[in-house]
Motif scaffolding. Structure first.
Motif, PDB file in Angstrom:
ATOM      1  N   THR A 145       0.891  -1.337  -0.093  1.00  0.00           N
ATOM      2  CA  THR A 145       0.148   0.020  -0.114  1.00  0.00           C
ATOM      3  C   THR A 145       0.784   1.161   0.080  1.00  0.00           C
ATOM      4  O   THR A 145       1.855   1.307   0.779  1.00  0.00           O
ATOM      5  N   ASN A 146       0.512   2.281  -0.667  1.00  0.00           N
ATOM      6  CA  ASN A 146       1.204   3.417  -0.771  1.00  0.00           C
ATOM      7  C   ASN A 146       1.090   4.521   0.267  1.00  0.00           C
ATOM      8  O   ASN A 146       1.122   5.746  -0.080  1.00  0.00           O
ATOM      9  N   LEU A 147       0.321   4.234   1.389  1.00  0.00           N
ATOM     10  CA  LEU A 147       0.192   5.035   2.321  1.00  0.00           C
ATOM     11  C   LEU A 147       1.199   5.182   3.408  1.00  0.00           C
ATOM     12  O   LEU A 147       1.769   4.357   3.640  1.00  0.00           O
ATOM     13  N   ILE A 148       1.142   6.524   3.829  1.00  0.00           N
ATOM     14  CA  ILE A 148       2.510   6.564   4.924  1.00  0.00           C
ATOM     15  C   ILE A 148       1.721   7.760   5.822  1.00  0.00           C
ATOM     16  O   ILE A 148       1.286   8.636   5.610  1.00  0.00           O
ATOM     17  N   THR A 149       2.174   7.709   7.072  1.00  0.00           N
ATOM     18  CA  THR A 149       2.225   8.794   7.973  1.00  0.00           C
ATOM     19  C   THR A 149       2.985   9.943   7.735  1.00  0.00           C
ATOM     20  O   THR A 149       4.007   9.926   7.132  1.00  0.00           O
ATOM     21  N   ARG A 150       2.674  11.166   8.075  1.00  0.00           N
ATOM     22  CA  ARG A 150       3.675  12.032   7.784  1.00  0.00           C
ATOM     23  C   ARG A 150       5.114  12.173   8.571  1.00  0.00           C
ATOM     24  O   ARG A 150       5.915  12.239   7.991  1.00  0.00           O
ATOM     25  N   GLU A 151       4.826  11.477   9.659  1.00  0.00           N
ATOM     26  CA  GLU A 151       6.096  11.222  10.452  1.00  0.00           C
ATOM     27  C   GLU A 151       6.874  10.090   9.834  1.00  0.00           C
ATOM     28  O   GLU A 151       8.063  10.304   9.985  1.00  0.00           O
ATOM     29  N   GLY A 152       6.274   8.994   9.409  1.00  0.00           N
ATOM     30  CA  GLY A 152       7.084   8.045   8.377  1.00  0.00           C
ATOM     31  C   GLY A 152       7.590   8.772   7.219  1.00  0.00           C
ATOM     32  O   GLY A 152       8.805   8.624   6.898  1.00  0.00           O
ATOM     33  N   TYR A 153       7.016   9.518   6.487  1.00  0.00           N
ATOM     34  CA  TYR A 153       7.534  10.065   5.296  1.00  0.00           C
ATOM     35  C   TYR A 153       8.652  10.992   5.718  1.00  0.00           C
ATOM     36  O   TYR A 153       9.814  10.852   4.979  1.00  0.00           O
ATOM     37  N   VAL A 154       8.538  11.741   6.949  1.00  0.00           N
ATOM     38  CA  VAL A 154       9.800  12.713   7.273  1.00  0.00           C
ATOM     39  C   VAL A 154      11.090  11.684   7.517  1.00  0.00           C
ATOM     40  O   VAL A 154      12.025  12.121   7.286  1.00  0.00           O
ATOM     41  N   GLN A 155      10.745  10.624   7.959  1.00  0.00           N
ATOM     42  CA  GLN A 155      11.907   9.641   8.510  1.00  0.00           C
ATOM     43  C   GLN A 155      12.767   9.162   7.186  1.00  0.00           C
ATOM     44  O   GLN A 155      13.801   9.188   7.255  1.00  0.00           O
ATOM     45  N   LEU A 156      11.851   8.756   6.265  1.00  0.00           N
ATOM     46  CA  LEU A 156      12.343   8.249   5.218  1.00  0.00           C
ATOM     47  C   LEU A 156      13.193   9.246   4.500  1.00  0.00           C
ATOM     48  O   LEU A 156      14.233   9.030   3.879  1.00  0.00           O
ATOM     49  N   GLN A 157      12.554  10.530   4.402  1.00  0.00           N
ATOM     50  CA  GLN A 157      13.182  11.468   3.566  1.00  0.00           C
ATOM     51  C   GLN A 157      14.755  11.934   4.307  1.00  0.00           C
ATOM     52  O   GLN A 157      15.803  11.963   3.813  1.00  0.00           O
TER      53      GLN A 157
END
Length: 159
Positions: free
Chosen positions: A3-15
């Protein structure tokens, strides 16, 4: 298929992981590989071989992140979610034996290194979607169907 969903915190961590690998870690390892290569015979040079392998791992992860990040859809908390289980919810469940479990439903890219997160793609998360406090639900497990009850639902509200 993830699934291509992510929380904002998760996105920031990956970035942040991408930026750290590309701007900090990769230049360090490249410097070591260049130094080790200048010493001569590379076939018996452990520094060269180890760091060359590490460089390939970094490059592979950076390529993955560069491909994955644009495909992800950030899901923020919305007040309409209150009272029901949706993506991003912290949920506490209990079975008939009184065992409880607490976890957050997140995207598949966020579950690593966290024992209190489960993927939205997991059977437990799928069974929980749209449930409310005190609802009963069933989950298929390798040992058969298991009954659970929803004790609480919370959302991390963005400030």
């Amino acid at each position: 298929m993830k699934t291509n969903l992510i929380t904002r915190e998760g996105y920031v961590q990956l970035q942040q992981e991408h930026d750290h690998l590309w701007n900090v870690k990769r230049p360090e390892v490249t410097k070591i590989v260049s130094w080790a290569a200048s010493l001569g015979d590379r076939s018996e040079n452990a520094d060269y071989q180890y760091n060359k392998r590490l460089l390939r791992q970094i490059d592979r992860r950076v390529r993955y992140l560069r491909k994955r990040l644009p495909d992800l859809k950030i899901v923020d908390y919305a007040p309409v979610q209150d009272g029901k289980v949706f993506f991003g919810a912290w949920v506490e469940i209990e079975n008939e034996q009184g065992e409880t479990k607490s976890f957050r439903i997140v995207g598949p890219d966020e579950i690593y290194h966290r024992k209190d997160y489960i993927s939205i793609d997991a059977p437990m998360a799928r069974a929980l979607l749209k449930k409310q406090v005190d609802d009963e639900f069933e989950v298929d497990t390798p040992q058969g169907k298991k009954q659970w009850y929803v004790n609480s639902i919370e959302y991390q509200k963005n400030t």
